[in-house]
Write a protein that holds these residues in place. Sequence first.
Motif, PDB file in Angstrom:
ATOM      1  N   PRO A 185      41.089  21.019  22.870  1.00 58.48           N
ATOM      2  CA  PRO A 185      42.495  21.173  23.229  1.00 58.48           C
ATOM      3  C   PRO A 185      43.288  21.762  22.060  1.00 58.48           C
ATOM      4  N   GLU A 186      44.554  22.038  22.302  1.00 56.27           N
ATOM      5  CA  GLU A 186      45.440  22.543  21.257  1.00 56.27           C
ATOM      6  C   GLU A 186      45.472  21.549  20.094  1.00 56.27           C
ATOM      7  N   ALA A 187      45.607  22.072  18.886  1.00 54.40           N
ATOM      8  CA  ALA A 187      45.626  21.228  17.695  1.00 54.40           C
ATOM      9  C   ALA A 187      46.796  21.624  16.801  1.00 54.40           C
ATOM     10  N   VAL A 188      47.082  20.764  15.842  1.00 53.56           N
ATOM     11  CA  VAL A 188      48.049  21.084  14.790  1.00 53.56           C
ATOM     12  C   VAL A 188      47.399  20.783  13.447  1.00 53.56           C
ATOM     13  N   VAL A 189      47.880  21.463  12.415  1.00 55.63           N
ATOM     14  CA  VAL A 189      47.444  21.197  11.054  1.00 55.63           C
ATOM     15  C   VAL A 189      48.697  20.863  10.260  1.00 55.63           C
ATOM     16  N   CYS A 190      48.675  19.715   9.600  1.00 52.05           N
ATOM     17  CA  CYS A 190      49.821  19.324   8.779  1.00 52.05           C
ATOM     18  C   CYS A 190      49.354  18.385   7.673  1.00 52.05           C
ATOM     19  N   ALA A 191      50.192  18.229   6.656  1.00 52.36           N
ATOM     20  CA  ALA A 191      49.883  17.359   5.518  1.00 52.36           C
ATOM     21  C   ALA A 191      50.270  15.931   5.882  1.00 52.36           C
ATOM     22  N   SER A 192      49.298  15.134   6.218  1.00 45.05           N
ATOM     23  CA  SER A 192      49.542  13.763   6.677  1.00 45.05           C
ATOM     24  C   SER A 192      49.663  12.791   5.506  1.00 45.05           C
ATOM     25  N   ALA A 193      50.732  11.996   5.522  1.00 51.34           N
ATOM     26  CA  ALA A 193      50.886  10.945   4.512  1.00 51.34           C
ATOM     27  C   ALA A 193      49.772   9.914   4.642  1.00 51.34           C
ATOM     28  N   LEU A 194      49.249   9.734   5.836  1.00 54.15           N
ATOM     29  CA  LEU A 194      48.154   8.785   6.051  1.00 54.15           C
ATOM     30  C   LEU A 194      46.848   9.269   5.418  1.00 54.15           C
ATOM     31  N   ALA A 195      46.745  10.592   5.189  1.00 57.28           N
ATOM     32  CA  ALA A 195      45.548  11.180   4.579  1.00 57.28           C
ATOM     33  C   ALA A 195      45.828  11.589   3.134  1.00 57.28           C
ATOM     34  N   ASP A 196      46.703  10.846   2.473  1.00 54.68           N
ATOM     35  CA  ASP A 196      47.067  11.147   1.085  1.00 54.68           C
ATOM     36  C   ASP A 196      47.592  12.574   0.929  1.00 54.68           C
ATOM     37  N   ASN A 197      48.365  13.010   1.919  1.00 53.88           N
ATOM     38  CA  ASN A 197      49.011  14.335   1.963  1.00 53.88           C
ATOM     39  C   ASN A 197      48.038  15.505   2.042  1.00 53.88           C
ATOM     40  N   GLU A 198      46.815  15.239   2.458  1.00 46.45           N
ATOM     41  CA  GLU A 198      45.868  16.320   2.731  1.00 46.45           C
ATOM     42  C   GLU A 198      46.265  16.994   4.039  1.00 46.45           C
ATOM     43  N   ALA A 199      46.097  18.303   4.104  1.00 53.49           N
ATOM     44  CA  ALA A 199      46.300  19.015   5.362  1.00 53.49           C
ATOM     45  C   ALA A 199      45.128  18.682   6.276  1.00 53.49           C
ATOM     46  N   VAL A 200      45.415  18.057   7.399  1.00 56.48           N
ATOM     47  CA  VAL A 200      44.364  17.657   8.331  1.00 56.48           C
ATOM     48  C   VAL A 200      44.569  18.341   9.676  1.00 56.48           C
ATOM     49  N   TYR A 201      43.461  18.553  10.360  1.00 57.64           N
ATOM     50  CA  TYR A 201      43.482  19.058  11.729  1.00 57.64           C
ATOM     51  C   TYR A 201      43.663  17.855  12.640  1.00 57.64           C
ATOM     52  N   LEU A 202      44.577  17.956  13.596  1.00 56.00           N
ATOM     53  CA  LEU A 202      44.859  16.846  14.505  1.00 56.00           C
ATOM     54  C   LEU A 202      44.814  17.339  15.945  1.00 56.00           C
ATOM     55  N   TRP A 203      44.082  16.617  16.787  1.00 57.08           N
ATOM     56  CA  TRP A 203      44.011  16.922  18.206  1.00 57.08           C
ATOM     57  C   TRP A 203      44.505  15.724  19.013  1.00 57.08           C
ATOM     58  N   PHE A 204      45.289  15.986  20.054  1.00 60.66           N
ATOM     59  CA  PHE A 204      45.660  14.968  21.031  1.00 60.66           C
ATOM     60  C   PHE A 204      44.599  15.036  22.115  1.00 60.66           C
ATOM     61  N   THR A 205      43.940  13.901  22.391  1.00 59.94           N
ATOM     62  CA  THR A 205      42.810  13.899  23.329  1.00 59.94           C
ATOM     63  C   THR A 205      43.034  12.844  24.422  1.00 59.94           C
ATOM     64  N   PRO A 206      43.797  13.186  25.459  1.00 62.97           N
ATOM     65  CA  PRO A 206      44.102  12.205  26.506  1.00 62.97           C
ATOM     66  C   PRO A 206      42.949  11.928  27.464  1.00 62.97           C
ATOM     67  N   THR A 207      41.902  12.760  27.437  1.00 65.11           N
ATOM     68  CA  THR A 207      40.760  12.575  28.349  1.00 65.11           C
ATOM     69  C   THR A 207      39.461  12.581  27.546  1.00 65.11           C
ATOM     70  N   PRO A 208      38.393  12.012  28.097  1.00 64.93           N
ATOM     71  CA  PRO A 208      37.094  12.082  27.406  1.00 64.93           C
ATOM     72  C   PRO A 208      36.639  13.530  27.183  1.00 64.93           C
ATOM     73  N   GLU A 209      36.951  14.417  28.122  1.00 61.18           N
ATOM     74  CA  GLU A 209      36.564  15.826  27.974  1.00 61.18           C
ATOM     75  C   GLU A 209      37.278  16.463  26.784  1.00 61.18           C
ATOM     76  N   ALA A 210      38.580  16.163  26.641  1.00 61.45           N
ATOM     77  CA  ALA A 210      39.342  16.700  25.508  1.00 61.45           C
ATOM     78  C   ALA A 210      38.795  16.151  24.192  1.00 61.45           C
ATOM     79  N   LYS A 211      38.443  14.865  24.180  1.00 59.65           N
ATOM     80  CA  LYS A 211      37.904  14.262  22.962  1.00 59.65           C
ATOM     81  C   LYS A 211      36.557  14.887  22.599  1.00 59.65           C
ATOM     82  N   LEU A 212      35.696  15.108  23.578  1.00 63.30           N
ATOM     83  CA  LEU A 212      34.402  15.738  23.316  1.00 63.30           C
ATOM     84  C   LEU A 212      34.602  17.144  22.759  1.00 63.30           C
ATOM     85  N   GLY A 213      35.518  17.911  23.346  1.00 64.42           N
ATOM     86  CA  GLY A 213      35.794  19.266  22.852  1.00 64.42           C
ATOM     87  C   GLY A 213      36.317  19.248  21.425  1.00 64.42           C
ATOM     88  N   ALA A 214      37.265  18.348  21.139  1.00 63.38           N
ATOM     89  CA  ALA A 214      37.843  18.258  19.794  1.00 63.38           C
ATOM     90  C   ALA A 214      36.799  17.796  18.777  1.00 63.38           C
TER      91      ALA A 214
END
Length: 184
Positions: free
Chosen positions: A119-148
């Motif tokens: 699915p569509e993703a975003v990349v941003c510097a997450s405070a939860l990841a010690d300000n590392e730029a991380v790839y983030l996917w929203f996965t509302p279905t098992p199919e989306a999670k498998l793809g991500a």
Amino acid sequence: MRSAGLRAVGVAASVLLCAGGLAGCAERDPEPASTTPPATTSAAAAPTPTTTKGKPGASTTTALPGMPVPASAGPSPVDSTKLRSVDDLPSVFQCPAAITPIRIPAAPAATDALVPPAPEAVVCASALADNEAVYLWFTPTPEAKLGALTVALATTKYVHSGPNWVAAGVVNPTLGTIGGEVYR
């Protein structure tokens, strides 16, 4: 009609890149992937979801055949109840509001693909990841999670997930305090 053909070419290229990436990652995985071919390659045949709830080290979400199994699982400060779309990812993962996240469009579906598209993703510097730029996917279905998960495991070093999200990075092995299911 022409755009459908271009989409199919794009998906085919993405599948080849993912396959190449997965082949390169095979040396780093603790156990090799199964070489058993899938039962069908028809897009019309829908995989039967199974549940892995309650199994040690297994995903807490409904799994599809071919779903990667996490190496471990732990608590996460990510509030998955606040995630309703890809637009919620930057705020839930505590990315700075002053910097616009980079959006990565969803891959188009291929008619003969064995794995659902990411699915569509975003990349941003997450405070939860010690300000590392991380790839983030929203996965509302098992199919989306498998793809991500498929894309994340093929293109990044460290992958974590939760009930409706996948996070991946290349610098910090722990991804800060993101927690959740750890794939590597």
